[in-house]
Design a protein around this motif. Structure first.
Motif, mmCIF file in Angstrom:
data_model
loop_
_atom_site.group_PDB
_atom_site.id
_atom_site.type_symbol
_atom_site.label_atom_id
_atom_site.label_comp_id
_atom_site.label_asym_id
_atom_site.label_seq_id
_atom_site.Cartn_x
_atom_site.Cartn_y
_atom_site.Cartn_z
ATOM 1 N N SER A 83 -4.438 2.912 6.911
ATOM 2 C CA SER A 83 -4.030 1.524 7.123
ATOM 3 C C SER A 83 -3.111 1.456 8.336
ATOM 4 O O SER A 83 -2.346 2.390 8.600
ATOM 5 C CB SER A 83 -3.306 0.961 5.892
ATOM 6 N N LEU B 157 0.812 -1.209 0.000
ATOM 7 C CA LEU B 157 0.000 0.000 0.000
ATOM 8 C C LEU B 157 0.849 1.264 0.000
ATOM 9 O O LEU B 157 0.377 2.338 -0.373
ATOM 10 C CB LEU B 157 -0.944 0.004 1.205
ATOM 11 N N VAL C 5 -11.327 2.012 4.173
ATOM 12 C CA VAL C 5 -11.329 2.313 2.739
ATOM 13 C C VAL C 5 -12.714 2.778 2.312
ATOM 14 O O VAL C 5 -13.696 2.638 3.053
ATOM 15 C CB VAL C 5 -10.931 1.079 1.893
ATOM 16 N N LYS D 42 -10.220 -2.011 -6.446
ATOM 17 C CA LYS D 42 -9.631 -0.677 -6.397
ATOM 18 C C LYS D 42 -10.285 0.236 -5.348
ATOM 19 O O LYS D 42 -10.807 1.310 -5.656
ATOM 20 C CB LYS D 42 -9.709 -0.019 -7.778
ATOM 21 N N THR E 236 -3.588 -8.713 -3.001
ATOM 22 C CA THR E 236 -3.371 -7.846 -4.166
ATOM 23 C C THR E 236 -4.453 -8.072 -5.223
ATOM 24 O O THR E 236 -4.823 -7.139 -5.936
ATOM 25 C CB THR E 236 -1.977 -8.073 -4.785
ATOM 26 N N LEU F 248 -7.452 -1.650 7.966
ATOM 27 C CA LEU F 248 -7.809 -0.822 6.812
ATOM 28 C C LEU F 248 -9.116 -0.072 7.036
ATOM 29 O O LEU F 248 -10.077 -0.625 7.578
ATOM 30 C CB LEU F 248 -7.998 -1.697 5.565
ATOM 31 N N TRP G 131 -7.337 -6.011 -4.012
ATOM 32 C CA TRP G 131 -7.080 -4.573 -4.146
ATOM 33 C C TRP G 131 -7.099 -4.130 -5.609
ATOM 34 O O TRP G 131 -7.722 -3.113 -5.958
ATOM 35 C CB TRP G 131 -5.733 -4.224 -3.509
ATOM 36 N N ASN G 132 -6.434 -4.880 -6.461
ATOM 37 C CA ASN G 132 -6.347 -4.478 -7.861
ATOM 38 C C ASN G 132 -7.649 -4.718 -8.623
ATOM 39 O O ASN G 132 -7.898 -4.082 -9.642
ATOM 40 C CB ASN G 132 -5.201 -5.217 -8.550
ATOM 41 N N LEU H 265 -8.035 4.251 -0.448
ATOM 42 C CA LEU H 265 -7.452 4.077 0.882
ATOM 43 C C LEU H 265 -7.630 5.337 1.722
ATOM 44 O O LEU H 265 -7.239 6.429 1.313
ATOM 45 C CB LEU H 265 -5.960 3.738 0.756
#
Length: 261
Positions: free
Chosen positions: A132, A91, A151, A126, A119, A149, A122-123, A129
């Motif tokens: 964290s 991150l 978000v 999306k 990942t 987290l 997250w990817n 953030l």
């Protein structure tokens, strides 16, 4: 505001929960953890939840593994620490690699799989953030902890706790409620959704209407966070009954000794 990577919410209403000072420290003593701020000690959420009763499956597991339980728990803790550290660096914009330049593994295969699952989450989705690994303190209820987290996803503010355990436990929802309460105590932007980002899920494929993928999913609490927080406060009462003076036994001690003549 904590700025990490490129997809960060820059909303002036979102504030840091803790303004760090020289006296804001995490103190670990044996199996207890405290957070110190302005000469006051706050027990950690995890320490409080050690007083939550274990279920029958835990006792069956403990009976099955016997003396190996300490080794298994320690190994699982080390794996979790490695995953969380890699996520934090990811991150921060770092490239996380499995093999170093000499082809030696930086992580076990199990740990690497969990890193890849995070990942993928997250990817794929999306999220934006907000924060964290942030220290959260409830001045009203006098406890503290570190949230994985916060978000923004689907136009809502989410509090997520990443878990690398083989199964999920009720205490995880109590933990979410305690973190959400501490966040809401200080922030103008309130937590709207919460969940466990489980990196050892049995799910094997993504679904458009759910946060899940190969080996990971977000599991949301069955009850409201208010209901779980009521339970957390009851557990906290038991903790205080057993720990009326809630601070480390030793505040200062030497890190080396030698024979005096």
């Amino acid at each position: 505001m904590i700025e990490k990577h490129s997809n960060i919410i820059r909303d002036p209403k979102i504030k840091r929960i803790v303004e760090y000072s020289n006296d804001n420290k995490q103190v670990n003593v044996l199996d207890k953890r405290f957070y110190r701020r302005n000469e006051k000690y706050y027990p950690s959420v995890s320490s409080i939840l050690n007083y939550f009763p274990k279920n029958q499956y835990f006792h069956s597991w403990l009976k099955d593994v016997g003396h190996n339980s300490d080794i298994i728990v320690r190994r699982a803790s080390e794996e979790g620490t490695q995953v969380h550290d890699a996520i934090e660096r990811f991150l921060n914009g770092e490239t996380i690699v499995w093999m170093d330049e000499n082809k030696r593994a930086n992580y076990s295969l199990d740990v690497w799989k969990m890193i890849l699952r995070f990942t993928d989450f997250w990817n794929t989705h999306k999220p934006e953030l907000i924060a964290s690994e942030i220290h959260l303190l409830s001045h009203e209820y006098k406890y503290a902890g570190t949230c994985d987290l916060v978000v923004k996803m689907n136009e809502k503010i989410w509090l997520l706790d990443t878990k690398t355990s083989n199964s999920l436990h009720t205490s995880y929802n109590l933990q979410l409620s305690a973190y959400a309460n501490a966040w809401n105590e200080h922030s103008d932007v309130k937590i709207e959704e919460s969940g466990i980002l489980w990196l050892k899920s049995s799910k094997r494929k993504a679904k458009e209407d759910k946060f899940q993928g190969n080996g990971w999913e977000i599991v949301q609490p069955e009850k409201s966070l208010d209901d779980y927080f009521t339970m957390f406060k009851n557990i906290y009462d038991i903790f205080l009954l057993e720990n009326p003076d809630q601070k480390p036994l030793f505040e200062k001690f030497p890190t080396s000794v030698k024979l005096e003549y």
